[in-house]
Design a protein around this motif. Structure first.
Motif, short mmCIF file in Angstrom:
data_model
loop_
_atom_site.label_atom_id
_atom_site.label_comp_id
_atom_site.label_asym_id
_atom_site.label_seq_id
_atom_site.Cartn_x
_atom_site.Cartn_y
_atom_site.Cartn_z
N LEU A 1 0.83 -1.20 0.00
CA LEU A 1 0.00 0.00 0.00
C LEU A 1 0.87 1.26 0.00
O LEU A 1 0.61 2.21 -0.73
N MET A 2 1.92 1.24 0.82
CA MET A 2 2.80 2.40 0.87
C MET A 2 3.56 2.56 -0.45
O MET A 2 3.74 3.67 -0.95
N ALA A 3 4.01 1.44 -1.00
CA ALA A 3 4.73 1.49 -2.28
C ALA A 3 3.83 2.07 -3.38
O ALA A 3 4.28 2.91 -4.18
N SER A 4 2.58 1.65 -3.40
CA SER A 4 1.65 2.19 -4.39
C SER A 4 1.40 3.68 -4.14
O SER A 4 1.30 4.47 -5.08
N GLY A 5 1.33 4.04 -2.86
CA GLY A 5 1.14 5.45 -2.53
C GLY A 5 2.30 6.30 -2.99
O GLY A 5 2.12 7.40 -3.52
N MET A 6 3.53 5.81 -2.81
CA MET A 6 4.71 6.56 -3.26
C MET A 6 4.73 6.68 -4.78
O MET A 6 5.12 7.72 -5.32
N SER A 7 4.31 5.62 -5.44
CA SER A 7 4.24 5.68 -6.91
C SER A 7 3.24 6.73 -7.36
O SER A 7 3.51 7.50 -8.29
N GLU A 8 2.09 6.79 -6.69
CA GLU A 8 1.09 7.79 -7.03
C GLU A 8 1.59 9.20 -6.72
O GLU A 8 1.34 10.15 -7.46
N MET A 9 2.32 9.34 -5.61
CA MET A 9 2.87 10.65 -5.26
C MET A 9 3.85 11.12 -6.32
O MET A 9 3.83 12.27 -6.76
N ASN A 10 4.72 10.21 -6.76
CA ASN A 10 5.70 10.57 -7.78
C ASN A 10 5.04 10.91 -9.11
O ASN A 10 5.60 11.67 -9.90
N ALA A 11 3.87 10.34 -9.34
CA ALA A 11 3.13 10.64 -10.57
C ALA A 11 2.28 11.90 -10.43
O ALA A 11 1.64 12.33 -11.38
N GLY A 12 2.27 12.48 -9.22
CA GLY A 12 1.51 13.70 -9.00
C GLY A 12 0.07 13.49 -8.59
O GLY A 12 -0.68 14.46 -8.45
N ASN A 13 -0.31 12.22 -8.36
CA ASN A 13 -1.70 11.94 -7.96
C ASN A 13 -1.78 11.94 -6.43
O ASN A 13 -1.86 10.89 -5.77
N LEU A 14 -1.77 13.12 -5.84
CA LEU A 14 -1.57 13.25 -4.40
C LEU A 14 -2.75 12.76 -3.58
O LEU A 14 -2.56 12.17 -2.51
N ASP A 15 -3.97 12.98 -4.04
CA ASP A 15 -5.13 12.52 -3.27
C ASP A 15 -5.15 10.99 -3.18
O ASP A 15 -5.42 10.42 -2.12
N ARG A 16 -4.84 10.35 -4.31
CA ARG A 16 -4.77 8.89 -4.32
C ARG A 16 -3.61 8.40 -3.45
O ARG A 16 -3.75 7.42 -2.71
N ALA A 17 -2.48 9.08 -3.51
CA ALA A 17 -1.33 8.72 -2.70
C ALA A 17 -1.67 8.81 -1.21
O ALA A 17 -1.34 7.93 -0.42
N LYS A 18 -2.35 9.88 -0.84
CA LYS A 18 -2.74 10.07 0.56
C LYS A 18 -3.64 8.92 1.03
O LYS A 18 -3.46 8.37 2.12
N PHE A 19 -4.60 8.55 0.20
CA PHE A 19 -5.53 7.48 0.55
C PHE A 19 -4.79 6.16 0.77
O PHE A 19 -5.03 5.46 1.76
N LEU A 20 -3.87 5.82 -0.12
CA LEU A 20 -3.18 4.53 -0.03
C LEU A 20 -2.27 4.45 1.19
O LEU A 20 -2.26 3.45 1.91
N VAL A 21 -1.51 5.51 1.46
CA VAL A 21 -0.63 5.50 2.63
C VAL A 21 -1.47 5.52 3.91
O VAL A 21 -1.11 4.91 4.92
N GLN A 22 -2.60 6.20 3.86
CA GLN A 22 -3.52 6.21 5.00
C GLN A 22 -4.00 4.80 5.32
O GLN A 22 -4.08 4.39 6.49
N GLN A 23 -4.32 4.02 4.28
CA GLN A 23 -4.74 2.63 4.48
C GLN A 23 -3.64 1.82 5.13
O GLN A 23 -3.88 0.98 6.01
N HIS A 24 -2.40 2.05 4.70
CA HIS A 24 -1.26 1.34 5.30
C HIS A 24 -1.15 1.69 6.79
O HIS A 24 -0.92 0.81 7.63
N LEU A 25 -1.30 2.97 7.11
CA LEU A 25 -1.14 3.42 8.50
C LEU A 25 -2.28 2.94 9.41
O LEU A 25 -2.11 2.83 10.62
N ILE A 26 -3.44 2.66 8.83
CA ILE A 26 -4.52 2.08 9.63
C ILE A 26 -4.11 0.71 10.16
O ILE A 26 -4.41 0.33 11.28
N ILE A 27 -3.35 -0.02 9.34
CA ILE A 27 -2.89 -1.36 9.71
C ILE A 27 -1.63 -1.28 10.59
O ILE A 27 -1.50 -2.01 11.57
N LEU A 28 -0.71 -0.38 10.24
CA LEU A 28 0.57 -0.25 10.95
C LEU A 28 0.76 1.21 11.36
O LEU A 28 1.52 1.95 10.74
#
Length: 619
Positions: A120-147
């Protein structure tokens, strides 16, 4: 709920599940249904959290461990996945929960075979690097819910929040990381930037100093501190010692052997390369794209060194602007220098500057016959290297500088909208309304005092803040009240939300450009909307606005050399109501008279400057 799942109607299932949550007899079934809906929506963290909450009961459905084992495997949590898979073997076979997830839900063996670290974090970083910040925030948020205590993920989340402009939240996350893992140089650097962004200048500067002390040879750490110097006056920035440390480190890290710069032999068209991988706003990207798109292809070929694929969603601004595009986001400075040489570039124009601090030593490598620093240059000091800097103004600028008569920014922006004449609001009333747009980092005590002097000099006048989301919280309002209370004018400040800049320009009489830093493209839109702008030419952004206004024949009325003259110019214009009315009526014609006001005219100005400089190198 189950029937809606079989009909693939998640919306009806969601409504039924939310209603069922209120009924204790149905809450377990509703929770399972909601978890499945979240799972299909990609919210893996929410799905795990909901099902894990049911396992706190002794009467959880028998197949929850099996489902959770799959979900944890998909989240990269290996130990949790193995434990739950083993627990599932002790339960009686059931499909109470599995039915909600549907026939496409994978078996544990298949999910386990595809386990990866922090997906989830890896996908979030990929989205961040692509400029898709809202999607990146959502994915890393999902990771942090678990860890929730994953330091790496917390740091990544803070970076995303910073890029989204959610600075206060980012500071809270960074402080959590500092508590969990200790304050690293990188964390302190990010903290320093965030604190300065919210106007806590001394705290931010202290963090930058500590970051530099911990990593005195790090180009990104020093470059990030240098980038934040734009919010300080030149003497203040110089007094920090950071510019000297930065320049010394760059000089000491220079290549041992430097190749001679390629020779320009009169080739035509000239190959211009724009470095534009780190531009940090839509306005800036739009301006650079408009200029690149407007170049005369009979004179120049235009190459873009940017971030991501040209067809990427975040690169729409570059469509049709560049004859060749290269993704250089992962290249180190040595490889990028070699690529510039390999492409046969004659002129490199750096639009990133300190926004790409790791690349600060590029111009020490003589990558092209002519290397030009354009935007985001240091407010004081100079990076070592063989290059020239675009500078606002006309005439001979001296060694190492190329004059851009209308300033370094194309003030018609990316839209090229024609300027309009709008009546001054004071024509229908007696009150003079000054207007400003700025970030919290651009609002400093010295500026507030200067604006307070203007309001005191113009009885009954008010200062209108255009709020772009920066001043909505109570802490920001309290800071405004405090700063302007010191000047005795807090009761004459108003903050307005909504409306575009053209509407804002029509509702103010005179715009005041902040100093030492300002969003000059925002003020270009305000000018186009019909409001004159008073600028301090001795500040960074004010130098560009001053050069443009001077070329438009408005320098005497609107451009000041020091703070006292800035206050006097604004006060005098407010006091001359007939003159203000006449100035606003003639503003469109004045703006249009500046050749570099349009993207096409700005591109010609750049072409003339660099082709002339190449000719001097050839002579």
């Amino acid at each position: 709920m189950a029937e809606y799942r079989r009909e693939n109607d998640d919306q009806k299932a969601l409504e039924a599940a939310e209603a069922a949550l209120q009924d204790p007899a149905l809450s377990v079934e509703a929770t399972c249904a909601l978890a499945a809906i979240y799972y299909r929506a990609g919210a893996l963290g929410y799905a795990i959290k909901m099902l894990a909450s049911l396992m706190e009961s002794t009467t959880y459905p028998n197949d929850i461990p099996e489902v959770l084992a799959v979900l944890y495997a998909q989240a990269g949590c290996l130990s949790d996945a193995l434990y739950l898979a083993k627990l599932a073997t002790t339960e009686k076979p059931a499909h109470d929960v599995l039915d909600y997830f549907g026939p496409s839900f994978p078996k544990f063996a298949d999910a386990f075979a595809q386990v990866s670290a922090k997906p989830l974090m890896a996908s979030g970083m990929s989205e961040m690097n692509a400029g898709n910040l809202d999607r990146a925030k959502f994915l890393v948020q999902q990771h942090l819910i678990i860890l929730p205590n994953d330091v790496e993920a917390l740091d990544a989340y803070a970076r995303i929040l910073t890029q989204l402009g959610e600075i206060t939240d980012a500071i809270g996350i960074l402080r959590s990381v500092s508590t969990l893992a200790g304050p690293s140089a990188t964390l302190l650097s990010r903290m320093g930037h965030c604190l300065i962004q919210v106007g806590d200048f001394q705290e931010g500067l202290a963090c930058h100093h500590e970051a530099v002390a911990r990593a005195p040879t790090s180009a990104p750490i020093l470059g990030a501190a240098m980038a934040d110097m734009r919010f300080f006056d030149r003497p203040e920035a110089a007094a920090t010692g950071i510019p000297d440390t930065w320049a010394t480190q760059l000089a000491s890290a220079a290549p041992k052997t430097v190749r001679t710069a390629p020779k320009y032999a009169g080739a035509s068209p000239v190959r211009i390369c724009y470095l534009c991988s780190s531009l940090d706003s839509d306005e800036l990207r739009g301006m650079v794209g408009a200029i690149a798109r407007s170049h005369d292809r009979s004179r120049v070929t235009v190459v873009g060194f940017g971030k991501g694929e040209a067809e990427g969603q975040n690169n729409q601004w570059s469509r049709g602007a560049f004859d060749l595009w290269r993704d250089v986001s992962s290249l180190d400075v040595t490889t990028m220098g070699a690529l510039i040489r390999g492409e046969g570039i004659h002129v490199v124009i750096d639009a990133d500057g300190l926004l790409a601090p790791a690349r600060s030593s590029l111009f020490q490598r003589n990558t092209a016959p002519l290397q030009v620093s354009w935007l985001h240059a240091p407010v004081t000091g100079r990076a070592p290297g063989n290059y020239v800097s675009f500078s606002p103004g006309s005439g001979d600028m001296g060694e190492g500088r190329l004059a851009l008569a209308g300033g370094r920014y194309c003030l018609s922006g990316s839209t090229g909208a024609a300027p309009v004449a709008s009546p001054a609001p004071m024509e229908s009333g007696e009150t003079i309304t000054f207007g400003v747009e700025l970030s919290r980092a651009e609002l400093n005590p010295r500026l507030a005092m200067a604006w307070g002097r203007i309001l005191q000099a113009v009885p009954g006048s008010v200062l209108l803040f255009r709020d772009t989301g920066m001043f909505g919280d109570q802490a920001s309002i309290d800071r405004i009240v405090s700063l302007f209370g010191n000047a005795g004018v807090s009761h004459r400040i108003d903050v307005v939300k909504g409306g575009d800049r053209a509407e804002f320009a029509a509702n103010i009489d005179i715009a005041l450009l902040p100093f030492p830093s300002a969003n000059i493209l925002a003020y270009g839109e305000i000018l186009c909307g019909g409001a004159p702008v008073v600028a301090l030419s001795s500040s960074g952004s004010g130098a560009d606005m001053g050069a443009f206004l001077t070329q438009a024949g408005l320098g005497d009325a609107l451009v000041a050399a020091d703070v006292a003259a800035y206050v006097a110019a604004a006060s005098a214009l407010a006091g001359d109501k007939a003159g203000l009315v006449a100035l606003r009526r003639g503003l469109p014609e004045r703006l249009a008279s500046v050749p570099s006001f349009s993207a096409k005219g700005f591109a010609r100005m750049v072409e003339d400057a660099v082709i002339g400089a190449l000719g001097q190198l050839q002579a």
